[in-house]
Every structure is written in structure tokens, then in C-alpha cells.
Design a protein around this motif. Structure first.
Motif, mmCIF file in Angstrom:
data_model
loop_
_atom_site.group_PDB
_atom_site.id
_atom_site.type_symbol
_atom_site.label_atom_id
_atom_site.label_comp_id
_atom_site.label_asym_id
_atom_site.label_seq_id
_atom_site.Cartn_x
_atom_site.Cartn_y
_atom_site.Cartn_z
ATOM 1 N N GLY A 93 18.600 46.877 17.131
ATOM 2 C CA GLY A 93 18.110 46.763 18.495
ATOM 3 C C GLY A 93 18.614 47.879 19.388
ATOM 4 O O GLY A 93 17.866 48.423 20.215
ATOM 5 N N SER A 94 19.878 48.257 19.239
ATOM 6 C CA SER A 94 20.430 49.336 20.045
ATOM 7 C C SER A 94 19.882 50.696 19.623
ATOM 8 O O SER A 94 19.728 51.600 20.444
ATOM 9 C CB SER A 94 21.960 49.336 19.946
ATOM 10 O OG SER A 94 22.504 48.171 20.514
ATOM 11 N N ILE A 130 18.484 53.637 22.053
ATOM 12 C CA ILE A 130 19.083 54.974 22.052
ATOM 13 C C ILE A 130 18.036 56.044 21.756
ATOM 14 O O ILE A 130 17.979 57.095 22.413
ATOM 15 C CB ILE A 130 20.247 55.028 21.043
ATOM 16 C CG1 ILE A 130 21.419 54.175 21.551
ATOM 17 C CG2 ILE A 130 20.694 56.466 20.778
ATOM 18 C CD1 ILE A 130 22.491 53.919 20.521
ATOM 19 N N HIS A 131 17.171 55.788 20.778
ATOM 20 C CA HIS A 131 16.118 56.758 20.457
ATOM 21 C C HIS A 131 15.194 56.980 21.653
ATOM 22 O O HIS A 131 14.785 58.117 21.939
ATOM 23 C CB HIS A 131 15.324 56.279 19.253
ATOM 24 C CG HIS A 131 16.048 56.471 17.953
ATOM 25 N ND1 HIS A 131 15.584 55.976 16.755
ATOM 26 C CD2 HIS A 131 17.205 57.112 17.654
ATOM 27 C CE1 HIS A 131 16.412 56.302 15.784
ATOM 28 N NE2 HIS A 131 17.401 56.978 16.312
ATOM 29 N N GLY A 176 27.302 48.918 19.277
ATOM 30 C CA GLY A 176 26.099 49.309 19.996
ATOM 31 C C GLY A 176 26.316 49.401 21.489
ATOM 32 O O GLY A 176 25.837 50.336 22.148
ATOM 33 N N ASN A 177 27.053 48.467 22.053
ATOM 34 C CA ASN A 177 27.321 48.494 23.490
ATOM 35 C C ASN A 177 28.285 49.606 23.868
ATOM 36 O O ASN A 177 28.168 50.202 24.937
ATOM 37 C CB ASN A 177 27.830 47.132 23.950
ATOM 38 C CG ASN A 177 26.716 46.115 24.062
ATOM 39 O OD1 ASN A 177 25.789 46.276 24.830
ATOM 40 N ND2 ASN A 177 26.790 45.072 23.243
ATOM 41 N N GLN A 178 29.241 49.911 23.009
ATOM 42 C CA GLN A 178 30.105 51.065 23.256
ATOM 43 C C GLN A 178 29.286 52.351 23.308
ATOM 44 O O GLN A 178 29.490 53.199 24.182
ATOM 45 C CB GLN A 178 31.176 51.167 22.172
ATOM 46 C CG GLN A 178 32.251 50.119 22.256
ATOM 47 C CD GLN A 178 33.319 50.312 21.200
ATOM 48 O OE1 GLN A 178 33.212 51.168 20.324
ATOM 49 N NE2 GLN A 178 34.372 49.510 21.256
ATOM 50 N N GLN A 179 28.341 52.479 22.370
ATOM 51 C CA GLN A 179 27.518 53.685 22.349
ATOM 52 C C GLN A 179 26.633 53.775 23.590
ATOM 53 O O GLN A 179 26.384 54.864 24.107
ATOM 54 C CB GLN A 179 26.664 53.715 21.078
ATOM 55 C CG GLN A 179 26.052 55.066 20.777
ATOM 56 C CD GLN A 179 27.061 56.057 20.214
ATOM 57 O OE1 GLN A 179 28.257 55.913 20.403
ATOM 58 N NE2 GLN A 179 26.567 57.055 19.522
ATOM 59 N N LYS A 180 26.181 52.641 24.091
ATOM 60 C CA LYS A 180 25.407 52.643 25.328
ATOM 61 C C LYS A 180 26.241 53.152 26.503
ATOM 62 O O LYS A 180 25.723 53.849 27.387
ATOM 63 C CB LYS A 180 24.884 51.241 25.624
ATOM 64 C CG LYS A 180 23.741 50.789 24.730
ATOM 65 C CD LYS A 180 23.304 49.382 25.104
ATOM 66 C CE LYS A 180 22.183 48.875 24.218
ATOM 67 N NZ LYS A 180 21.783 47.490 24.572
#
Length: 506
Positions: free
Chosen positions: A433-434, A438-439, A403-407
Motif C-alpha cells: 500500500g505504501s 510513494i511511486h 512504510g510510515n517512516q519512509q513517508k
């Protein structure tokens, strides 16, 4: 067969992936294992299946302690695994795949294929599967291939079946059929462990739910629990699951694609003469089962596919034939399907990854030198704005959770002026949560007047975000329909059934 996991602990160096986990699955029970990405679910099942050896704890089957030294031991003890990515050989028949690894022979050492065919027919008849033992696996639809995986496990007398994210490649109708198959297996006395991140499926089929967070069991839940309750258990806080968005306010900015065809390196047509448009201020979601041309279409728009015919004009400027560099400079933001392979450099820091597509000039590079102060100020702002959970901007991005990589990818792509935003599988492997975050950022980009394309195999994500939905099947557009189109209609389209609507296939 009753399955018990007692105090299972698995460490990888200093990382404790499973921390004294207890789990009991009763005979004839569907027990769901729920948790966010990286919570330890798959590690636990790999211990059960003999792929990993636990550092502490024991596996107990019907009150007998087991010592597995590999999957063969687990299979002989009655455990079967239905993997997310099918473990089948495409050029073999169904019968050949089912007998692979425990071949029976007759006189002169010849393989007894007749026995394998009979076994396939017997199991298929018992559970109402329609599977031809002599069909080549590569010719079968994805849903039928999954049934072959189930037959393969049952042919080895599996009494405990583990389903690892089994609906990831299925249409909604195929998912419903799988749920019914699981109920049949349960009725036959099988114990089922069901790993999924899709809350709707959990509530539909599970008898009990165990939630894992950060390698520990944090509680059990009933299928009557709400999605919000389950999500909060997974991430440890309240999560907003509904995507809030106003009706689109479209503008004159637009991407217009006409007669676009993409040919892969083997000469196969993977995107076949597609035409569509997406206007500024709207989200066009591209839906379909994985492998129907969506990935190649998204990559063609960013210049990553070398063999492309047709036209893709952004505000009248042709993208086809331009380099990736020039397309990025036109203001196209791109979230790739595989962030680790195509979106990030794992050994680079968060700050360095945030400048990857702007490393050819100002403001981050002057006279071939990185402007560290400028970069660090920019990175600190994005770090806070996108709520990246890490020690600092100097943390190597490869050490972050999915999730943090995608952020980090989103922070890079959304932190410049955009004329088009293309996001392929934006929440794949990302925790609940991520996903919420993102949405929200995708909708904010749309509300800023940017044309947005979201490619997703997650139908819940498609229906939550889309103003219009374009469904692809075998490289063609089956139809383009409103964002509120019912799931069952979308499922039929994903299986190749055209419907009346914009861009419907002839």
C-alpha cells in the motif's frame, strides 16, 4: 517431511508479532508465506528455526512435537534456512563453509576436507549445480553463493527448507534459475517455505499461499489469484499496482555527470569513470544487483562520499567538492538507502524529523530557538498530505512501521522547492500500500519538471518508474536504455553483458 505450526504466538512486550498462527506444509510442497513488512513472517520463521521460543503453540514434524532450544536443534530435526543475507565466510572455500559447524575428522583429529568436497560434489551433481568445492566463496557470483547456502542446508539432511526473501540480491536470470532449483527440491520430496514480497514470484512457483497481516493468518490463496487480489489480502484494501504516468516533458534543467569516480576508504574504486545526464521532467532509474556502485554514486551526488573525482553539474553549478549542507541548499532532495541509519532520528518526533535538513535557519529556527507553532503547522499539513499513520506529529518516528517512516522521509524531502531529487531504494522494506503512494509522489515530482534519479534493485520498480534505465556493473555503466527495455535484456546487463545503447560500456 510434513511441517505443522499449531497456534504459534510470539510476543515482544505488548506487541503480538504472531497471533495463534496455524500453518501446514506438506511434503513436496512449495508453500509461500506472503505479507507486508512487519506482518510477522520472519518472526514466525525464526520460531521455526529455533532462534525464538514461542510463547504459545507447538511445532510438529511428521506428527512429532518438537522443542527447539536453538538453530542446532532445528537443523538436527531436518530444518534448513537459506537466509537473505548469506551466512558464509568469504575467505573460506565452498567445502570449508559447508562443513563449518559439523566438521568431520579423521585420524589425529585432522579435518576431513575430502569428505566435505565429496559431499559438495554429490549434492551439486544431484541438483545440477555447477559449484567447485575448492573455490573461495568471495570469488563466486552471488547466484552461486546462494547455491552454496542451499548445499550447506542439504548437507545436513534438511527436509524442510525455508527461503527468506531469496531473490533480493539476484538478477532476473538468477531468479529464474532459483525457481527451477526450488522445483527440483520439491520433486525430491523437500518441503519448502518461501518468504517473499514479490507477487510475480509467488504466482510463478507456489503451490499454496498463506497471507499474514498484522501477525494473523488472514487467508489462503491459490497461485492463480491475481496480483491485485493478493495485494488486497496483504493490506486489507484494494491497491493500485500499475504506475500511471504520461510521456516525459523534458526541460532545460539538468544534472550532467562527467567522468565521475568514487574511491572508498580502503582505496577501492567503487564508481569507475561514469558519465550520464538526467533532464528535468524525466526519471532516470539506476539498476543493478546490490553492491555494484549504485549506492556510492547516489551518495557522491549529495556530498556523502569523501573521495570523489570528476564532475557533477546541476544547472551548470558544480556539486563535487561541496558540503552536504551546500548541496541541500541548492535544492537537492535525497532519500537515503537506509532510512533508520541515515534518514531519520528514531527518538525524535515526526515533527522534529520533518525539519532535520532545515534546522539551520528560518522558517523553523530563529535566534537558535525552534519556532514550534510554525513547525507544528507545517508538520500537521505534511502528516495529512502524506497519510502518515500515527497518533500525532509528536509520535517518536522510531515507533512507526517501515512504510510510515519512509513517508516521513519523503514528506521532508518533497516539501521544499527542488532542483534535483535522488531516491535510493525508495520502497525497500515498505508494504504494498505504501509503495503505491510513494511511486505516485515520485511521478508527481518528475511531472513538476524536476530531474529525478531512482536507485533500485527491484526490477519491477525500475521498469514501472523509469523513462530511461542506466545499468551499473562493478562500478561502471553497462548501458543506458529506454524505460520499456525487456526484463531479460536488463537481466543480462545486470550480469555484465553490454548491449547497444546510450552510454554502453566499451
Amino acid at each position: 517431511m510434513k511441517l505443522e505450526l499449531r497456534g504459534i504466538t510470539k510476543r515482544f512486550g505488548s506487541l503480538v508479532a504472531n497471533d495463534h498462527i496455524d500453518l501446514v506444509v506438506e511434503p513436496g510442497e512449495i508453500h509461500c508465506l506472503l505479507g507486508e513488512n512487519g506482518a510477522g513472517k520472519s518472526t514466525l520463521m525464526n520460531v521455526l528455526y529455533g532462534l525464538y521460543t514461542a510463547d504459545e503453540g507447538v511445532i510438529v514434524l511428521d506428527d512429532h512435537v518438537q522443542n527447539f532450544h536453538g538453530p542446532g536443534d532445528a537443523m538436527r530435526a531436518g530444518i534448513g534456512m537459506v537466509h537473505q543475507h548469506f551466512m558464509l565466510i568469504p575467505v573460506f572455500t565452498v567445502a570449508e563453509n559447508v562443513m563449518l559447524g559439523h566438521e568431520s575428522t579423521r585420524a589425529a583429529g585432522l579435518l576431513d576436507l575430502d569428505a566435505a568436497r565429496d559431499r559438495v560434489r554429490e549434492i551439486a551433481t544431484r541438483f545440477g549445480f555447477h559449484v567447485n568445492p575448492d573455490a573461495l566463496v568471495e570469488d563466486l557470483p552471488v547466484g552461486v553463493q546462494q547455491r552454496v547456502e542451499i548445499i550447506k542446508a542439504l548437507s545436513r539432511e534438511a527436509k524442510v527448507l525455508v527461503f527468506d526473501e531469496p531473490t533480493a540480491v539476484l538478477t532476473p536470470q538468477e531468479t529464474d534459475e532459483l525457481m527451477e532449483i526450488m522445483r527440483q527440491l520439491k520433486a525430491s520430496g523437500a518441503s519448502i517455505v518461501f518468504i517473499t514480497h514479490k507477487l510475480r514470484e509467488v504466482r510463478e512457483v507456489a503451490d499454496r499461499i498463506t497471507v499474514i497481516r498484522l501477525g494473523k493468518v488472514v487467508g489462503e490463496a491459490s497461485p492463480t489469484a491475481s496480483n491485485a487480489e493478493l495485494a488486497s489480502m496483504m493490506v486489507g484494501r484494494a491497491v493500485e499496482l500499475t504506475v500511471h504516468k504520461d510521456p516525459p516533458k523534458v526541460n532545460d534543467h539538468a544534472l550532467v555527470v562527467e567522468n565521475l569516480t568514487v574511491i572508498d576508504t580502503f582505496g577501492h574504486v567503487v564508481v569507475n569513470d561514469v558519465s550520464f545526464d538526467v533532464k528535468g521532467g524525466e526519471i532516470l532509474a539506476i539498476a543493478g544487483v546490490q553492491g555494484n556502485g549504485q549506492t556510492e554514486l547516489a551518495e557522491a551526488l549529495i556530498g556523502l562520499e569523501p573521495l570523489v573525482r570528476g564532475s557533477a553539474k546541476l544547472d551548470g553549478e558544480e556539486l563535487v567538492g561541496r558540503s552536504v549542507r551546500r548541496i541541500l541548499d541548492e535544492g537537492v532532495g535525497f532519500v537515503p538507502e537506509d532510512r533508520t541509519e541515515d534518514g531519520l532520528v528514531g527518538a525524535f518526533t515526526i515533527a522534529e524529523n520533518l525539519m532535520l535538513d532545515r534546522a539551520n535557519g528560518e522558517p523553523f529556527v530563529k535566534a537558535w530557538n525552534v519556532q514550534r507553532r510554525t513547525l507544528n503547522e507545517f508538520a500537521e499539513e505534511r502528516f495529512r498530505e502524506f497519510d502518515v499513520r500515527a497518533q500525532s506529529i509528536d509520535t517518536p518516528v522510531g515507533t512507526l512501521s517501515g512504510g510510515n517512516q519512509q513517508k516521513v522521509v519523503l514528506a521532508r524531502e518533497l516539501s521544499r522547492e527542488l532542483s534535483l531529487f535522488v531516491a535510493a531504494q525508495p520502497t525497500r522494506g515498505v508494504d504494498v500500500g505504501s509503495i503505491e503512494f510513494i511511486h505516485k509522489r515520485i511521478v508527481e515530482t518528475r511531472d513538476a519538471g524536476v530531474p529525478v534519479i531512482v536507485v533500485s534493485t527491484e526490477l519491477d520498480e525500475v521498469t514501472a518508474l523509469a523513462d530511461r534505465i542506466m545499468v551499473m556493473y562493478r562500478g561502471r555503466i553497462i548501458g543506458i536504455v529506454p524505460g520499456d527495455t525487456p526484463r531479460d535484456v536488463l537481466g543480462l546487463m545486470m550480469a555484465g553483458e553490454p548491449v547497444a545503447g546510450e552510454g554502453a560500456a566499451a
